[in-house]
Design an enzyme around this catalytic site. Structure first.
Site, PDB file in Angstrom:
ATOM      1  N   VAL A 225       0.839  -1.204   0.000  1.00 34.22           N
ATOM      2  CA  VAL A 225       0.000   0.000   0.000  1.00 34.22           C
ATOM      3  C   VAL A 225       0.877   1.258   0.000  1.00 34.22           C
ATOM      4  CG1 VAL A 225      -2.037  -1.036   1.062  1.00 34.22           C
ATOM      5  CG2 VAL A 225      -0.219  -0.175   2.535  1.00 34.22           C
ATOM      6  N   ALA A 226       2.141   1.082  -0.359  1.00 36.04           N
ATOM      7  CA  ALA A 226       3.085   2.206  -0.290  1.00 36.04           C
ATOM      8  C   ALA A 226       3.278   2.828  -1.673  1.00 36.04           C
ATOM      9  CB  ALA A 226       4.403   1.721   0.297  1.00 36.04           C
ATOM     10  N   ARG A 227       4.277   2.357  -2.364  1.00 34.53           N
ATOM     11  CA  ARG A 227       4.538   2.783  -3.735  1.00 34.53           C
ATOM     12  C   ARG A 227       4.989   1.548  -4.504  1.00 34.53           C
ATOM     13  NH1 ARG A 227       1.901   6.490  -2.878  1.00 34.53           N
ATOM     14  NH2 ARG A 227       2.412   8.700  -2.938  1.00 34.53           N
ATOM     15  N   ASP A 251      -2.051  -2.489  -4.160  1.00 33.10           N
ATOM     16  CA  ASP A 251      -2.826  -1.262  -4.378  1.00 33.10           C
ATOM     17  C   ASP A 251      -2.026  -0.247  -5.179  1.00 33.10           C
ATOM     18  OD1 ASP A 251      -5.165   0.366  -3.903  1.00 33.10           O
ATOM     19  OD2 ASP A 251      -3.941   1.564  -2.541  1.00 33.10           O
ATOM     20  N   GLU A 256       1.134   3.473 -13.011  1.00 36.43           N
ATOM     21  CA  GLU A 256      -0.307   3.553 -12.724  1.00 36.43           C
ATOM     22  C   GLU A 256      -0.983   4.470 -13.725  1.00 36.43           C
ATOM     23  OE1 GLU A 256      -0.879   4.680  -8.628  1.00 36.43           O
ATOM     24  OE2 GLU A 256       0.216   2.954  -7.899  1.00 36.43           O
ATOM     25  N   HIS A 275      -5.119   1.862  -6.339  1.00 32.84           N
ATOM     26  CA  HIS A 275      -4.533   2.924  -5.496  1.00 32.84           C
ATOM     27  C   HIS A 275      -5.624   3.641  -4.689  1.00 32.84           C
ATOM     28  CE1 HIS A 275      -0.851   5.764  -5.148  1.00 32.84           C
ATOM     29  NE2 HIS A 275      -1.633   5.926  -4.101  1.00 32.84           N
ATOM     30  N   SER A 277      -6.308   2.528  -1.251  1.00 28.33           N
ATOM     31  CA  SER A 277      -6.277   2.073   0.147  1.00 28.33           C
ATOM     32  C   SER A 277      -6.312   3.240   1.139  1.00 28.33           C
ATOM     33  CB  SER A 277      -5.039   1.222   0.401  1.00 28.33           C
ATOM     34  OG  SER A 277      -3.867   1.961   0.152  1.00 28.33           O
TER      35      SER A 277
HETATM   36  C1  OXD Z   1      -0.778   8.574  -1.798  1.00 25.82           C
HETATM   37  C2  OXD Z   1      -2.192   8.853  -1.613  1.00 25.82           C
HETATM   38  O1  OXD Z   1       0.072   9.376  -1.417  1.00 25.82           O
HETATM   39  O2  OXD Z   1      -3.014   8.163  -2.234  1.00 25.82           O
HETATM   40  O3  OXD Z   1      -0.504   7.526  -2.352  1.00 25.82           O
HETATM   41  O4  OXD Z   1      -2.517   9.727  -0.828  1.00 25.82           O
END
Ligand code: OXD
Length: 312
Positions: A225-227, A251, A256, A275, A277
Site C-alpha cells: 500500500v506504499a509505492r 494497491d 499507474e 490505489h 487504500s
Molecule cells: C498517496 C495517496 O500518497 O493516495 O498515495 O494519498
C-alpha cells in the site's frame, strides 16, 4: 504586512472551499488544471496541492510552503522544488483508512471469502472447508510511521502478533519487536502477512526484491500500500508465478494505471486495487491544513514537517 496567497491545486473544488483563512489574512486561489495553475503560481506563497506539475515550480518564485494532500510525498520531492520551500504532510488522515484496507484483505484471506463466493456461484454448500482466523497470525509492517502504527493497533484488536521494520529499528508500543531495515529478513521469515508502507526514496527503490521474497513463508501474503517502485516488480512476478509465496494484494504499481497488458492482471493469486487504500478526502485533510495555516500566519513553526533529505 502583505497578505500571502494560497494556491489550492486539485480537480475537486471542495479542497479550496474548505480552506479557512482567519480574518481574511490570506488570499485563496484555486486551480484545477496545470494551465490554470501556471497563471496563478507566481503569486503563491503557500501551495496546498496534490501532484503539482514539477515544471511549474520554475514560476513559483514566492513559494515558501507546500502542504501535500496525499499520504506520500515522493511526487513533491522533485529536484524542481525550490530549495527553501517547507514541505508538510497530513498525518492521522490515512492510517485509519489503510488499517481497514489491510485488515479487510487479511480477513479476505483467512475467511476464505473468495472460496465461499465461488461455491455460492456454483450453488455448492462447502461445509468441509473451514475459515482460518487472524488471531495468532503474524503481521510484519515494513515502514512503521504513523500509518504503520495505526495498522498495528487495528491488527492487535484481532489478536494478531505485530512485528515492525523501520529505518533504525526503534521500539514502538504497537509492535512486539521492531527490526532495522538491514535485518528485515528476520521479520519477514516469521510473517503470515507482510505490509509494505515504506516511503519511496532512493534508498527504498526496489528494496523488496529477491532476498525479501526468499525470506517469506510460502504461505505468506504480501500487501503493498506504499509505492509500486518500492517492490521489484520483476522479482514479485517471478515469485507469484512460481507460488513461492501464497499471494499478493497490490494497491500500488510502478506504472499507474496498471497497463492492461501487464502480467499481474492474469495471476489468480493477486488482488489488484486501483490505489484506493488511503483515499484523500477534502474534509479530512482540511483541518490539518487550516491548523498549519493559522500557525504560518502567526509566524509559528509548522507541524508535520517533511525532512527533505530523508524523503519523508
Ligand atoms: C498517496 C495517496 O500518497 O493516495 O498515495 O494519498
Amino acid at each position: 504586512m502583505t497578505r500571502p496567497t494560497v494556491l489550492v491545486y486539485h480537480g475537486d473544488p471542495r479542497y479550496a472551499e474548505l480552506v479557512r483563512v482567519p480574518k481574511g489574512r490570506a488570499t485563496v486561489h484555486a486551480a484545477a488544471t496545470p494551465s490554470e495553475a501556471a497563471a496563478l503560481v507566481g503569486e503563491a506563497e503557500i501551495l496546498y496541492a496534490w501532484k503539482f506539475p514539477p515544471h511549474l515550480y520554475a514560476k513559483a518564485t514566492r513559494l515558501r510552503w507546500l502542504q501535500v494532500m496525499g499520504a506520500g510525498v515522493d511526487w513533491a520531492l522533485v529536484p524542481e522544488l525550490p530549495p527553501g520551500v517547507i514541505l508538510t504532510r497530513a498525518p492521522g488522515v490515512f492510517g485509519p483508512w489503510m488499517a481497514e484496507y489491510v485488515i479487510g484483505w487479511c480477513s479476505w484471506v483467512t475467511q476464505r471469502m473468495e472460496t465461499y463466493r465461488e461455491a455460492q456461484r456454483r450453488g455448492r454448500w462447502l461445509d468441509h472447508v473451514l475459515p482460518d482466523r487472524l488471531l495468532g497470525k503474524t503481521l510484519a509492517i515494513v515502514g512503521l510511521g504513523d500509518i504503520g502504527r495505526d495498522i498495528a493497533r487495528a491488527a492487535r484488536v484481532f489478536g494478531m502478533r505485530v512485528l515492525g521494520v523501520s529505518r533504525r529499528g526503534r521500539a514502538v508500543r504497537e509492535a512486539e519487536r521492531v527490526y532495522p531495515v538491514g535485518q528485515m529478513a528476520r521479520a519477514l521469515r516469521q510473517a503470515d502477512f507482510v505490509v509494505i508502507l515504506l516511503p519511496l526514496t532512493p534508498e527504498t527503490h526496489g528494496i523488496i526484491g529477491v532476498d525479501a521474497f526468499a525470506a517469506m513463508k510460502p504461505t505468506a501474503w504480501l500487501l503493498n500500500v506504499a509505492r509500486g517502485a518500492v517492490v521489484n516488480e520483476t522479482a514479485l512476478l517471478e515469485t507469484l508465478e512460481h507460488r513461492r509465496i501464497a499471494g499478493a494484494v497490490l494497491d500500488v504499481f510502478a506504472t499507474e494505471p496498471l497497463p492492461p497488458y501487464h502480467p499481474l492482471w492474469r495471476l489468480d493469486n493477486v488482488v489488484i486495487t486501483p490505489h484506493i487504500s488511503g483515499p484523500s478526502m477534502p474534509d479530512e485533510i482540511a483541518p490539518v491544513f487550516n491548523d498549519n495555516l493559522v500557525r504560518y500566519l502567526e509566524g509559528k513553526p509548522l507541524r508535520y514537517l517533511v525532512d527533505r533529505e530523508r524523503g519523508y
